[in-house]
Every structure is written in structure tokens, then in C-alpha cells.
Scaffold this active site. Structure first.
Site, PDB file in Angstrom:
ATOM      1  N   TRP A   1      -5.408  -5.564  -9.013  1.00 11.31           N
ATOM      2  CA  TRP A   1      -5.017  -5.300  -7.618  1.00 11.31           C
ATOM      3  C   TRP A   1      -5.492  -6.436  -6.713  1.00 11.31           C
ATOM      4  CZ3 TRP A   1      -1.724  -2.315  -5.069  1.00 11.31           C
ATOM      5  CH2 TRP A   1      -1.867  -2.169  -3.691  1.00 11.31           C
TER       6      TRP A   1
ATOM      7  N   HIS B   1       0.820  -1.219   0.000  1.00 13.69           N
ATOM      8  CA  HIS B   1       0.000   0.000   0.000  1.00 13.69           C
ATOM      9  C   HIS B   1       0.853   1.268   0.000  1.00 13.69           C
ATOM     10  CE1 HIS B   1      -3.341  -2.711   0.653  1.00 13.69           C
ATOM     11  NE2 HIS B   1      -4.129  -1.692   0.338  1.00 13.69           N
TER      12      HIS B   1
ATOM     13  N   TYR C   1      -9.234   8.041   2.124  1.00 15.59           N
ATOM     14  CA  TYR C   1      -9.271   6.588   2.284  1.00 15.59           C
ATOM     15  C   TYR C   1      -8.143   6.167   3.222  1.00 15.59           C
ATOM     16  CZ  TYR C   1      -9.844   1.729   0.549  1.00 15.59           C
ATOM     17  OH  TYR C   1     -10.080   0.379   0.421  1.00 15.59           O
TER      18      TYR C   1
END
Length: 104
Positions: free
Chosen positions: A76, A22, A41
Site C-alpha cells: 500500500w 481510498h 478510521y
């Protein structure tokens, strides 16, 4: 602006790998999320349980979990499938949470 929260499950021993992936999130994935109204987010980890708590704001009624038909999202999901609990389509097992309090 809609606020959404959900939980996912990380497999034990992959805490650092999850963070690493990430930290270098793909620019095209980040652009797709922003283009679809997803902002602010964050994902939090409970290291004892491997539980991931995600929070995001989005324009309209959809969020990141509603973009599964996108090839970028599918790629992803496949990339993350080895370190998370996933469904048959590689999407993360994700449980939406009900908002019961918000202080503005």
C-alpha cells in the site's frame, strides 16, 4: 480503546486520486487493519494546504502506523508513494498529534 491522530502531506494536484484510491481500499488491507484492532478510521483533507488529518481508534497501544512490517502495508505504501510525502521506505511522513481535549 485508544484514540490516535496524525497528519500527513498530499502532493498538490492529487486530491481526487487520493480519494479514489481510498474509496476502493483493498479488502485485504481493510481486514488487516481490523484484525489488528484499528477501527473508526477517518482521513480529512485540507485542500488549500494538502494536509491530511487522520484519526483512528485502536485496541492496545499500536495503530495503523505500526504495521509497517506487513507485506500488505508495504505494498500500500508503495502504491501511495507517488502522491504523498514519504520516507525512504515509502511509509508516509506522519506526524503524531497530542490529544489535548476530548469530549465524550
Amino acid at each position: 480503546m485508544r484514540r490516535q491522530a496524525f497528519v500527513m502531506q498530499l502532493k498538490k494536484g492529487y486530491e481526487e486520486e487520493y480519494k479514489k484510491r481510498h474509496d476502493s481500499i483493498w479488502p485485504e488491507l481493510k481486514a488487516l487493519l481490523k484484525e489488528n484492532g484499528v477501527s473508526d478510521y477517518s482521513i480529512f483533507l485540507d485542500r488549500d494546504s494538502g494536509r491530511l488529518f487522520a484519526f483512528q481508534k485502536s485496541e492496545g497501544e499500536s495503530g495503523s502506523q505500526d504495521l509497517g512490517s506487513s507485506p500488505i502495508i508495504q505494498k500500500w505504501w508503495a502504491y501511495m508513494a507517488d502522491i504523498m510525502d514519504t520516507n525512504e521506505d515509502n511509509s508516509p511522513v506522519s506526524l503524531p498529534l497530542e490529544e489535548v481535549f476530548h469530549m465524550d
